[in-house]
Design a protein around this motif. Structure first.
Motif, short mmCIF file in Angstrom:
data_model
loop_
_atom_site.label_atom_id
_atom_site.label_comp_id
_atom_site.label_asym_id
_atom_site.label_seq_id
_atom_site.Cartn_x
_atom_site.Cartn_y
_atom_site.Cartn_z
N VAL A 1 4.69 -10.77 -5.02
CA VAL A 1 4.26 -10.16 -3.77
C VAL A 1 2.83 -10.62 -3.47
CG1 VAL A 1 3.77 -7.97 -2.61
CG2 VAL A 1 5.71 -8.14 -4.16
N ASP A 2 2.60 -10.97 -2.23
CA ASP A 2 1.28 -11.39 -1.79
C ASP A 2 0.46 -10.13 -1.50
OD1 ASP A 2 -0.96 -12.39 -0.56
OD2 ASP A 2 0.13 -13.54 0.95
N ASP A 3 -0.53 -9.85 -2.36
CA ASP A 3 -1.33 -8.63 -2.23
C ASP A 3 -2.05 -8.56 -0.89
OD1 ASP A 3 -0.52 -7.77 -4.70
OD2 ASP A 3 -2.33 -8.41 -5.73
N ARG A 4 -2.59 -9.68 -0.44
CA ARG A 4 -3.33 -9.70 0.82
C ARG A 4 -2.40 -9.35 1.99
NH1 ARG A 4 -6.58 -13.47 0.07
NH2 ARG A 4 -8.47 -12.27 0.25
N ARG A 5 -1.23 -9.96 2.04
CA ARG A 5 -0.28 -9.69 3.11
C ARG A 5 0.17 -8.23 3.05
NH1 ARG A 5 4.34 -13.55 2.90
NH2 ARG A 5 5.23 -12.04 1.47
N PHE A 6 0.44 -7.73 1.86
CA PHE A 6 0.83 -6.33 1.72
C PHE A 6 -0.27 -5.41 2.23
CE2 PHE A 6 0.46 -2.35 -0.64
CZ PHE A 6 1.67 -1.75 -0.29
N ALA A 11 -2.00 -1.54 6.02
CA ALA A 11 -3.11 -0.98 6.80
C ALA A 11 -2.76 -0.94 8.28
CB ALA A 11 -4.38 -1.78 6.57
N ALA A 12 -2.18 -2.01 8.79
CA ALA A 12 -1.80 -2.07 10.21
C ALA A 12 -0.72 -1.03 10.52
CB ALA A 12 -1.32 -3.46 10.58
N LEU A 13 0.26 -0.88 9.63
CA LEU A 13 1.31 0.10 9.84
C LEU A 13 0.74 1.52 9.91
CD1 LEU A 13 4.38 0.82 9.88
CD2 LEU A 13 4.19 1.05 7.39
N LEU A 14 -0.13 1.85 8.96
CA LEU A 14 -0.72 3.18 8.95
C LEU A 14 -1.61 3.42 10.16
CD1 LEU A 14 -1.46 3.50 5.14
CD2 LEU A 14 0.31 4.69 6.44
N GLY A 35 -10.05 -2.71 -4.38
CA GLY A 35 -10.98 -2.16 -3.39
C GLY A 35 -11.46 -3.17 -2.38
N ALA A 36 -11.82 -4.36 -2.83
CA ALA A 36 -12.33 -5.39 -1.91
C ALA A 36 -11.24 -5.81 -0.92
CB ALA A 36 -12.83 -6.59 -2.69
N LEU A 37 -10.03 -5.92 -1.40
CA LEU A 37 -8.92 -6.30 -0.53
C LEU A 37 -8.59 -5.19 0.46
CD1 LEU A 37 -6.95 -8.51 0.18
CD2 LEU A 37 -5.46 -7.71 -1.66
N ILE A 42 -8.84 -3.11 6.07
CA ILE A 42 -9.31 -2.10 7.02
C ILE A 42 -10.25 -2.73 8.04
CG2 ILE A 42 -10.71 0.00 7.22
CD1 ILE A 42 -9.42 0.84 4.50
N ALA A 43 -11.09 -3.66 7.60
CA ALA A 43 -12.02 -4.33 8.51
C ALA A 43 -11.28 -5.15 9.56
CB ALA A 43 -12.98 -5.20 7.73
N ALA A 44 -10.07 -5.61 9.24
CA ALA A 44 -9.29 -6.41 10.18
C ALA A 44 -8.65 -5.57 11.28
CB ALA A 44 -8.21 -7.18 9.42
#
Length: 90
Positions: A1-6, A11-14, A35-37, A42-44
């Motif tokens: 699983v791609d952590d960044r994509r997840f 975040a977008a879904l929520l 945390g950084a990811l 969230i910043a996106a």
């Protein structure tokens, strides 16, 4: 699983479901996202104050809406301008 994509997708879904940054960060943390990811995801998103204003416009700018947004993880700084706007309308 791609952590960044997840992280970005979750975040977008929520955010689309009306969640604030604090709730999104907590959900990502509980899902094991670093945390950084989580901060990057969230910043996106659209800025939290803008999301809060859109939800207030949709549901009506009332004390009940402000309480709902606070319960959904919107931060104090995002809600302050809505409370001030609500006070001006009174």
């Amino acid at each position: 699983v791609d952590d960044r994509r997840f992280a970005h997708g979750r975040a977008a879904l929520l955010a689309d479901r009306g969640c604030g940054d604090a709730l999104i960060a907590d959900d990502l943390d509980r899902s094991g996202v670093a945390g950084a990811l989580a901060r990057e995801a969230i910043a996106a998103l659209e800025d939290e104050p803008q999301r809060a204003a859109a939800l207030a416009a949709k549901h009506g700018l009332t004390p009940k809406t402000i309480r709902r947004l606070a319960a959904r993880g919107f931060g104090e700084s995002s809600l302050e301008s809505l409370v001030a706007e609500m006070g001006e309308g009174a």
